[in-house]
Design a protein around this motif. Structure first.
Motif, mmCIF file in Angstrom:
data_model
loop_
_atom_site.group_PDB
_atom_site.id
_atom_site.type_symbol
_atom_site.label_atom_id
_atom_site.label_comp_id
_atom_site.label_asym_id
_atom_site.label_seq_id
_atom_site.Cartn_x
_atom_site.Cartn_y
_atom_site.Cartn_z
ATOM 1 N N GLU A 275 54.095 19.266 -10.641
ATOM 2 C CA GLU A 275 52.712 19.154 -10.199
ATOM 3 C C GLU A 275 51.828 19.945 -11.151
ATOM 4 N N PHE A 276 50.761 19.311 -11.623
ATOM 5 C CA PHE A 276 49.840 19.936 -12.571
ATOM 6 C C PHE A 276 48.432 19.972 -12.000
ATOM 7 N N THR A 277 47.750 21.094 -12.214
ATOM 8 C CA THR A 277 46.344 21.215 -11.843
ATOM 9 C C THR A 277 45.593 21.903 -12.974
ATOM 10 N N ALA A 278 44.512 21.299 -13.406
ATOM 11 C CA ALA A 278 43.648 21.917 -14.415
ATOM 12 C C ALA A 278 42.336 22.317 -13.762
ATOM 13 N N ARG A 279 41.897 23.515 -14.064
ATOM 14 C CA ARG A 279 40.577 23.987 -13.643
ATOM 15 C C ARG A 279 39.756 24.238 -14.901
ATOM 16 N N ILE A 280 38.621 23.557 -14.997
ATOM 17 C CA ILE A 280 37.724 23.749 -16.130
ATOM 18 C C ILE A 280 36.401 24.274 -15.592
ATOM 19 N N GLU A 281 36.057 25.458 -16.020
ATOM 20 C CA GLU A 281 34.860 26.151 -15.546
ATOM 21 C C GLU A 281 33.632 25.257 -15.677
ATOM 22 N N GLY A 282 32.909 25.103 -14.572
ATOM 23 C CA GLY A 282 31.700 24.303 -14.577
ATOM 24 C C GLY A 282 31.921 22.833 -14.292
ATOM 25 N N LEU A 283 33.180 22.386 -14.380
ATOM 26 C CA LEU A 283 33.487 20.980 -14.132
ATOM 27 C C LEU A 283 34.375 20.765 -12.911
ATOM 28 N N LYS B 124 51.350 24.519 -13.833
ATOM 29 C CA LYS B 124 52.480 23.615 -13.595
ATOM 30 C C LYS B 124 53.312 24.213 -12.474
ATOM 31 N N ASN B 125 53.363 23.515 -11.363
ATOM 32 C CA ASN B 125 54.082 24.005 -10.183
ATOM 33 C C ASN B 125 53.600 25.401 -9.780
ATOM 34 N N GLY B 126 52.281 25.606 -9.923
ATOM 35 C CA GLY B 126 51.654 26.847 -9.482
ATOM 36 C C GLY B 126 51.612 27.953 -10.512
ATOM 37 N N GLU B 127 52.246 27.787 -11.652
ATOM 38 C CA GLU B 127 52.263 28.815 -12.689
ATOM 39 C C GLU B 127 51.402 28.394 -13.872
ATOM 40 N N THR B 128 50.630 29.336 -14.397
ATOM 41 C CA THR B 128 49.781 29.039 -15.552
ATOM 42 C C THR B 128 50.641 28.766 -16.782
ATOM 43 N N VAL B 129 50.400 27.612 -17.418
ATOM 44 C CA VAL B 129 51.208 27.214 -18.568
ATOM 45 C C VAL B 129 50.369 26.926 -19.811
ATOM 46 N N SER B 130 49.053 26.831 -19.649
ATOM 47 C CA SER B 130 48.186 26.562 -20.795
ATOM 48 C C SER B 130 46.785 27.061 -20.482
ATOM 49 N N GLU B 131 46.151 27.669 -21.479
ATOM 50 C CA GLU B 131 44.782 28.148 -21.321
ATOM 51 C C GLU B 131 44.000 27.851 -22.597
ATOM 52 N N GLY B 132 42.688 27.779 -22.457
ATOM 53 C CA GLY B 132 41.851 27.557 -23.620
ATOM 54 C C GLY B 132 40.397 27.518 -23.232
ATOM 55 N N THR B 133 39.558 27.227 -24.205
ATOM 56 C CA THR B 133 38.117 27.129 -23.972
ATOM 57 C C THR B 133 37.586 25.896 -24.687
ATOM 58 N N GLY B 134 36.315 25.577 -24.415
ATOM 59 C CA GLY B 134 35.693 24.467 -25.112
ATOM 60 C C GLY B 134 35.692 24.658 -26.613
ATOM 61 N N ALA B 135 35.602 25.899 -27.057
ATOM 62 C CA ALA B 135 35.585 26.177 -28.493
ATOM 63 C C ALA B 135 36.905 25.825 -29.159
#
Length: 273
Positions: A248-256, A191-202
């Motif tokens: 501004e929000f950006t999500a990065r999901i490994e492999g996607l 969010k605005n360049g700072e990590t605000v949420s993390e997780g995995t498929g599990a």
């Protein structure tokens, strides 16, 4: 509660939520209007919303699964998933700012979206059924919203409120499921360049595929199965994050890959008018 009283309660709850959406003023929790802890009544409210929306010409394009992440369940004090309806007019293209005031109390979460290529009519679908039926996966942002004041919700409230659906943003590069392990993917939301949420498929019921199987089974059991072409938002991979004008929000999901969205500020929106 008699059937007539229950029907009246469903209609009153639907009317309260509809008025909140129309005016932009959140309403009190609707659980006070419905039989206590009656999730079936809450889904009746949701179904009434869906039927009315379709009657007005809105196009149903899929479903979302909610409350799949233990973190989100803890945030809202619930212990089971739910589902809601997705309409075409809820989709926001990347690069298209979300207008100020379009939503009441928006929050953002990162998810895996599946797009189906075949129906899933069975009440006990297998993983193989799901894999064959899925055309591709995409990274997605769901912008959840509540028509209920201060997000004061139980599972009855959120189910009645179409699983707190707001808008959604899909990434633009489809990925076949044989190229990604959805169980192990890692997600980072900024969010605005700072990590605000993390997780995995599990973190999504063990896997986004598990969540999708739950949805497919549930809907087939209701006689309204997932169909070819449907979009399925499989549920949050991490905690949802409040959003405000200018964020501004950006999500990065490994492999996607990545998916991004921006909430327009009132000043920017006014300047473009």
């Amino acid at each position: 509660m008699s059937q007539s009283k229950s029907s009246g309660a469903v209609a009153k709850a639907a009317a309260a939520l509809q008025e909140a959406a129309r005016t932009g003023v959140p309403c009190p929790p609707v659980r006070a209007l419905l039989p206590e802890a009656d999730i079936q009544a809450a889904y009746a409210v949701q179904q009434l919303h869906v039927e009315r929306a379709v009657d007005t010409g809105r196009r149903l394009v899929g479903r979302k699964i909610g409350l799949t992440s233990p973190a989100v369940q803890r945030q809202l004090g619930v212990d089971q998933p739910d589902f809601g309806a997705l309409f075409a007019d809820m989709a926001v293209a990347q690069g298209q700012p979300i207008e100020a005031g379009r939503l009441l109390q928006p929050k953002v979460e990162a998810e895996v979206a599946l797009v189906l290529d075949a129906d899933l009519p069975h009440t006990a679908p297998t993983v193989a059924d799901l894999l064959r039926a899925t055309a591709f996966a995409l990274p997605a942002l769901e912008i959840v919203d509540s028509r209920i004041a201060d997000w004061d919700i139980t599972i009855v409230d959120t189910v009645a409120d179409n699983a707190s659906c707001g808008l959604y943003v899909l990434g633009g590069t489809p990925v076949p499921l044989d190229r990604v392990d959805l169980h192990t993917v890692k997600m980072t939301l900024t969010k605005n360049g700072e990590t605000v949420s993390e997780g995995t498929g599990a973190d999504c019921l063990g896997s986004p595929l598990t969540a999708a199987l739950w949805l497919a089974s549930t809907l087939a059991g209701l006689g309204d199965p997932l169909r070819a072409g449907d979009i399925v938002l499989t549920g949050a991979l991490g905690p949802m994050v409040p959003a405000a004008a200018g964020d501004e929000f950006t999500a990065r999901i490994e492999g996607l890959g990545t998916v991004a969205t921006t909430f327009a500020s009132a000043r920017t929106q006014g300047a473009g008018a």
